[in-house]
Each structure stands twice: as C-alpha cells, then as structure tokens.
Design an enzyme around this catalytic site. Structure first.
Site, PDB file in Angstrom:
ATOM      1  N   GLY A 150       3.709   1.734  -6.764  1.00 53.96           N
ATOM      2  CA  GLY A 150       2.950   2.776  -6.092  1.00 53.96           C
ATOM      3  C   GLY A 150       1.509   2.801  -6.562  1.00 53.96           C
ATOM      4  O   GLY A 150       1.100   2.057  -7.452  1.00 53.96           O
ATOM      5  N   ASP A 151       0.708   3.658  -5.931  1.00 56.52           N
ATOM      6  CA  ASP A 151      -0.713   3.826  -6.282  1.00 56.52           C
ATOM      7  C   ASP A 151      -1.523   2.557  -6.054  1.00 56.52           C
ATOM      8  O   ASP A 151      -2.546   2.333  -6.709  1.00 56.52           O
ATOM      9  CB  ASP A 151      -0.871   4.272  -7.748  1.00 56.52           C
ATOM     10  CG  ASP A 151      -0.090   5.528  -8.066  1.00 56.52           C
ATOM     11  OD1 ASP A 151      -0.222   6.501  -7.318  1.00 56.52           O
ATOM     12  OD2 ASP A 151       0.676   5.518  -9.054  1.00 56.52           O
ATOM     13  N   GLU A 152      -1.090   1.713  -5.113  1.00 52.83           N
ATOM     14  CA  GLU A 152      -1.794   0.441  -4.882  1.00 52.83           C
ATOM     15  C   GLU A 152      -3.003   0.583  -3.958  1.00 52.83           C
ATOM     16  O   GLU A 152      -3.792  -0.348  -3.835  1.00 52.83           O
ATOM     17  CB  GLU A 152      -0.841  -0.601  -4.271  1.00 52.83           C
ATOM     18  CG  GLU A 152       0.361  -0.932  -5.104  1.00 52.83           C
ATOM     19  CD  GLU A 152       1.573  -0.092  -4.712  1.00 52.83           C
ATOM     20  OE1 GLU A 152       2.681  -0.429  -5.144  1.00 52.83           O
ATOM     21  OE2 GLU A 152       1.392   0.897  -3.967  1.00 52.83           O
ATOM     22  N   LYS A 194      -2.562   2.353  -0.648  1.00 50.59           N
ATOM     23  CA  LYS A 194      -2.008   2.334   0.713  1.00 50.59           C
ATOM     24  C   LYS A 194      -2.833   3.180   1.668  1.00 50.59           C
ATOM     25  O   LYS A 194      -2.954   2.869   2.836  1.00 50.59           O
ATOM     26  CB  LYS A 194      -0.562   2.836   0.683  1.00 50.59           C
ATOM     27  CG  LYS A 194       0.402   1.902  -0.052  1.00 50.59           C
ATOM     28  CD  LYS A 194       1.822   2.426  -0.056  1.00 50.59           C
ATOM     29  CE  LYS A 194       1.988   3.648  -0.907  1.00 50.59           C
ATOM     30  NZ  LYS A 194       1.795   3.410  -2.352  1.00 50.59           N
ATOM     31  N   GLY A 195      -3.397   4.280   1.136  1.00 51.37           N
ATOM     32  CA  GLY A 195      -4.199   5.142   1.993  1.00 51.37           C
ATOM     33  C   GLY A 195      -5.393   4.416   2.567  1.00 51.37           C
ATOM     34  O   GLY A 195      -5.719   4.564   3.748  1.00 51.37           O
ATOM     35  N   ASN A 243       5.478  14.125  -3.443  1.00 53.07           N
ATOM     36  CA  ASN A 243       5.365  13.399  -4.710  1.00 53.07           C
ATOM     37  C   ASN A 243       4.523  12.151  -4.544  1.00 53.07           C
ATOM     38  O   ASN A 243       4.209  11.456  -5.501  1.00 53.07           O
ATOM     39  CB  ASN A 243       6.748  13.018  -5.251  1.00 53.07           C
ATOM     40  CG  ASN A 243       7.566  12.197  -4.262  1.00 53.07           C
ATOM     41  OD1 ASN A 243       7.309  12.215  -3.062  1.00 53.07           O
ATOM     42  ND2 ASN A 243       8.570  11.487  -4.753  1.00 53.07           N
ATOM     43  N   GLY A 303       0.933  10.244  -3.157  1.00 48.89           N
ATOM     44  CA  GLY A 303      -0.473  10.616  -3.093  1.00 48.89           C
ATOM     45  C   GLY A 303      -1.320   9.460  -2.617  1.00 48.89           C
ATOM     46  O   GLY A 303      -1.212   8.350  -3.125  1.00 48.89           O
ATOM     47  N   HIS A 304      -2.137   9.703  -1.600  1.00 46.65           N
ATOM     48  CA  HIS A 304      -3.056   8.685  -1.095  1.00 46.65           C
ATOM     49  C   HIS A 304      -4.475   9.232  -1.182  1.00 46.65           C
ATOM     50  O   HIS A 304      -4.731  10.371  -0.776  1.00 46.65           O
ATOM     51  CB  HIS A 304      -2.774   8.341   0.382  1.00 46.65           C
ATOM     52  CG  HIS A 304      -1.412   7.796   0.624  1.00 46.65           C
ATOM     53  ND1 HIS A 304      -0.775   6.961  -0.264  1.00 46.65           N
ATOM     54  CD2 HIS A 304      -0.557   7.954   1.677  1.00 46.65           C
ATOM     55  CE1 HIS A 304       0.407   6.621   0.240  1.00 46.65           C
ATOM     56  NE2 HIS A 304       0.563   7.219   1.399  1.00 46.65           N
ATOM     57  N   THR A 355       8.011  14.253 -10.678  1.00 47.35           N
ATOM     58  CA  THR A 355       6.832  15.096 -10.478  1.00 47.35           C
ATOM     59  C   THR A 355       7.171  16.577 -10.524  1.00 47.35           C
ATOM     60  O   THR A 355       6.275  17.410 -10.483  1.00 47.35           O
ATOM     61  CB  THR A 355       6.178  14.783  -9.111  1.00 47.35           C
ATOM     62  OG1 THR A 355       7.141  15.018  -8.069  1.00 47.35           O
ATOM     63  CG2 THR A 355       5.688  13.346  -9.056  1.00 47.35           C
ATOM     64  N   GLN A 383       4.974   5.888  -2.485  1.00 48.49           N
ATOM     65  CA  GLN A 383       5.392   5.223  -3.730  1.00 48.49           C
ATOM     66  C   GLN A 383       5.294   3.693  -3.586  1.00 48.49           C
ATOM     67  O   GLN A 383       4.363   3.212  -2.975  1.00 48.49           O
ATOM     68  CB  GLN A 383       6.796   5.663  -4.155  1.00 48.49           C
ATOM     69  CG  GLN A 383       6.905   7.109  -4.588  1.00 48.49           C
ATOM     70  CD  GLN A 383       7.175   8.037  -3.429  1.00 48.49           C
ATOM     71  OE1 GLN A 383       7.880   7.703  -2.495  1.00 48.49           O
ATOM     72  NE2 GLN A 383       6.627   9.223  -3.485  1.00 48.49           N
ATOM     73  N   THR A 408      12.107   6.641  -7.561  1.00 51.33           N
ATOM     74  CA  THR A 408      12.081   7.827  -6.717  1.00 51.33           C
ATOM     75  C   THR A 408      13.449   7.975  -6.064  1.00 51.33           C
ATOM     76  O   THR A 408      14.366   7.201  -6.335  1.00 51.33           O
ATOM     77  CB  THR A 408      10.943   7.737  -5.687  1.00 51.33           C
ATOM     78  OG1 THR A 408      10.743   9.016  -5.086  1.00 51.33           O
ATOM     79  CG2 THR A 408      11.215   6.684  -4.624  1.00 51.33           C
ATOM     80  N   ASP A 437     -12.560  -5.496  -7.235  1.00 51.17           N
ATOM     81  CA  ASP A 437     -13.839  -5.216  -7.894  1.00 51.17           C
ATOM     82  C   ASP A 437     -13.666  -4.701  -9.328  1.00 51.17           C
ATOM     83  O   ASP A 437     -14.545  -4.892 -10.173  1.00 51.17           O
ATOM     84  CB  ASP A 437     -14.633  -4.178  -7.084  1.00 51.17           C
ATOM     85  CG  ASP A 437     -13.828  -2.917  -6.801  1.00 51.17           C
ATOM     86  OD1 ASP A 437     -12.759  -3.027  -6.180  1.00 51.17           O
ATOM     87  OD2 ASP A 437     -14.267  -1.822  -7.205  1.00 51.17           O
ATOM     88  N   GLY A 451      -9.665  -5.497  -0.861  1.00 53.07           N
ATOM     89  CA  GLY A 451     -10.503  -4.341  -1.134  1.00 53.07           C
ATOM     90  C   GLY A 451     -11.481  -4.663  -2.248  1.00 53.07           C
ATOM     91  O   GLY A 451     -11.078  -5.076  -3.335  1.00 53.07           O
TER      92      GLY A 451
END
Length: 428
Positions: A12-14, A16-17, A38, A40-41, A128, A223, A238, A332, A412
C-alpha cells in the site's frame, strides 16, 4: 474501450491516487471495490492537495462518476464529512454512487476494533482502529448492516439487535465495557439515511451496462497486494482483497470484462503497521527515504517503515494479480544516491530463494540479497519523456521492469499531476 483494475503491488501507499487521477480525465467510472476509510490516497492537483480516505480518487475528475462498490465497508460519518470537505473546496460530489449492498461500519465495530487491539498487547496486528476488520467479520458471520438496511427501520432494528447479542457479552464480560443499547445504534444510523439516500444505487447493474456500452471503467484498490487477507503477509494484513480478483467480487463484474490490470510500484518499498519487511532500513538511508518521500500515512498519520525496492515482492504481485502493466512512482526520491541497492532474492536458512515463500515462518526469516545499481544526481522532476531521464535512471527503471515481470508503462517523477512520464497508454 477497456475496463481496468489499478492496485497496489506492495504494502500500500504506492501512489494509487496519483495514478487514478492521471487516468481520470479519460475514465467514465472510478470504482472502489474493497476496504474502507483505512485506505488513504493523496492527490495533488495544481497547488491543491487532497487527502482521500473512503471516496474514489475519480471524484476529483470532472465528468467521471465515482462509485463505492458492494465490497467496501462504509463509515457514514466519515463519508459525509469527506463529501462536505470536498464540497467546501468547490469539488462537485453529486455524481457519487454507493452500492446498497455495501456494509456499514457501526460504532460498536469501531469500539471492538480498538479494545481488541489493546487486549492483544504485543501480539496486536497494527490496525487503524476504524472498525474495518470487525465490520468484515460481521459480514462473513451474516450479522452485518448494509446501506440498504437504512431504509427499512424494522429490518435495521432486528439486525442491530442480533449483532449486539454477542457483542455486548464480549464488551461487558471480557473487556469490562458498558453494554450498548440497540436504540442508540439504530437512531444514530437512521440520522444518516436521508443524506446518503441520493447516492444509493444498484451499482453492479450500472457498471456492467457501462462496460457493455464501451465506457471506460477503472476499478481502484485500496491498500496493496501484500496486505490482501488471502495473499498477503497474514496475519499482518487488511480484512479484504485488494488484489485484482477482489475487483470482481467487490464490484459485481465478471473477470472476462476486465482488459488490463495495472500494479502501482514505488521505486523503493514502504509499509505501515506490524509484520515482516525484509528490506526495511534502520539507518540514515531509511530516514532519508522517509524524509524525502514524505512517508507518513495519509489515513493513520504514522511514519511509514522504509526500505529498498524488493523485486521478489514485485514478481509475486505480477503473478497473483495477472498484472499487464506497472506504474512506477516516486523515482525522483532516489535522486542523490551514488548506488541504489535492489533486493533480487532472499536468503532463507542459507539457501537463495527467488520467489516469495508461502510459509509465514520462512518469510519472517528472509534476508535480502542485494544487487547494486548506479544512482544519479540530476533533477528528474522536469523530465517529460523516458529519454530525458539520466542514463542511470533509465537503467534503474529497465532493471526493475526486467526483475518484476511486467512492462513499466508510466513513471512518477514528482508529486504533481503533470509530473509523470507516460511510456505506453493504459487505455490503448
């Protein structure tokens, strides 16, 4: 036109948003198919930064219909608060659709989540505390409350009463907490009914019709693959299926209708919460990745654990999701390292292992085997094409692509919407 699944290929947290938002202008529907608030983007649009937890990222794209599918668990208070916050910032949220079959997170689910984690002590999972797991447990135990139940007070009362029968025993006798009254929960849930009703729909029918009509539908996972309850690092996972198969059950669309499956990979690795993490760093490099990458959980606010890129995990994600493409984010952040280690295999009990071990014990004891790749010092945030990247950055991307088993179709190079290099179109 394609139907696509977009999901996290790590813990997760890669980013995706960012990926969903990039596609948003060309997509007709963006669908959350599992998880709850639970997830987050973070999406950056111009000089505006949006933190989304429950709502699909497509809600920020004009002309796109955001959908909360039946596989999502919905906290009505969080939903309305998030909608209100976006409305105040001038975002049109009127097109949102919510499946009537999605389950609701109740106050007793949140209470049980929090006291249960405290009760586990050192054995806690690192949830969470938002009631996600207990709500999915209620769903499986067939005592869950669904969105559609808000519109039949009699059924709602019966279901809450049944759910509280056992839960009050747990709260009072095991956790030394006061029992919860049925009327308190029912009245609280009914207070949300009128505000939510305009969004409630038969989303399965709508999405299947949209695909049949040639519209572009993007299924957005929360996630990541390694947090999947079936395919992740159990029990540190999860309570739902972020993997591609979860899109079918969580949205009610058959697998034959999905054309592409895109995995989001960070150029290094992070995770939040407890559990094994072979490439985790506890030195200045780990702190540098955390600081430069802004690695703090969007939903939890917790610092993320940071480590080098793990190609073993990437290959596993390709396999269990049937990935057709990767979107590589945060390249970056690696600018400035003279050499960049990449985990190409594990050492387990003195043996080299190149695939993710199925045994939980083996994975806990896995030690990373690194290959060193040359770094770069040039600023890459203004690069618009792959050829504009420094040679060493190009070589790093190509090496990750070869190790991971699927083509990298976008990169990115910064947090902004326009700081992305598109190599191959996801919509072709």
């Amino acid at each position: 036109m394609p139907a696509l699944v977009l999901l996290g290929a790590q813990w997760g947290d890669e980013g995706k948003g960012k990926a969903t938002d990039l596609l948003g202008g060309s997509v007709d529907y963006v669908v959350r198919y599992q998880g709850g608030n639970n997830a987050g983007h973070t999406v950056v649009v111009g000089d505006q930064k949006y933190a989304l937890h429950l709502l699909p990222s497509g809600i920020l794209s004009p002309g796109c219909t955001p959908v909360i599918g039946n596989g999502v668990v919905v906290d009505p208070a969080v939903l309305l608060s998030e909608l209100s916050g976006l409305n105040e910032r001038g975002v049109d949220t009127s097109k949102l659709l919510i499946s009537g079959n999605a389950h609701l997170i109740t106050p007793y689910n949140v209470t049980l989540d929090k006291v249960g984690e405290r009760f586990l002590g050192k054995r806690k999972i690192g949830t969470t505390g938002r009631g996600i797991g207990p709500t999915y447990a209620d769903k499986i135990n067939r005592v869950g409350i669904r969105v559609q139940d808000l519109y039949d007070e009699s059924i709602l009362t019966q279901k809450v009463e049944a759910a509280l029968e056992l839960k009050n025993q747990l709260l009072a006798k095991l956790y030394n907490r006061r029992a919860i009254e049925t009327s308190q929960i029912v009245d609280g849930l009914l207070a949300y009914a009128d505000q939510i009703k305009p969004f409630v729909a038969d989303t399965t029918l709508i999405l299947n019709n949209a695909i049949d009509e040639g519209k572009v539908v993007l299924f957005e996972g929360g996630q990541g693959t390694l947090l999947d309850v079936d395919h992740g690092t159990y029990p540190f996972v999860t309570s739902s299926n972020p993997t591609s198969g979860g899109a079918c059950t969580g949205a009610g669309v058959g697998p034959t209708k999905i054309n592409r499956v895109i995995g989001i990979l960070k150029a290094y690795t992070t995770r939040v919460g407890a559990g094994p993490f072979p490439t985790e760093l506890f030195d200045k490099d780990g702190e540098a990745l955390r600081t430069i990458g802004g690695e703090r959980g969007v939903t939890t606010g917790r610092d993320r654990r940071c480590g080098w890129f793990d190609a073993v995990i990437a290959r596993y994600a390709t396999r269990v999701n049937g990935l057709t493409d990767f979107f590589l984010t945060k390249l970056d952040v690696l600018t400035g390292w003279e050499q960049i280690p990449v985990c190409v295999a594990y050492e387990i009990d003195g043996k080299r292992v190149e695939e993710l071990p199925y045994s939980q014990s083996d994975f806990h004891h896995a030690k990373p085997i690194y290959e060193m790749l040359p770094g770069w010092t040039e600023d890459i945030s203004k690069a618009k094409t792959f050829s504009e990247l420094p040679k060493n950055a190009q070589a790093y991307v190509k090496a990750l692509e070869e190790m991971s088993g699927a083509p990298i179709s976008a990169i990115g190079v910064g947090p902004g919407r326009d700081e992305t290099i598109e190599i191959n179109s996801f919509l072709s």
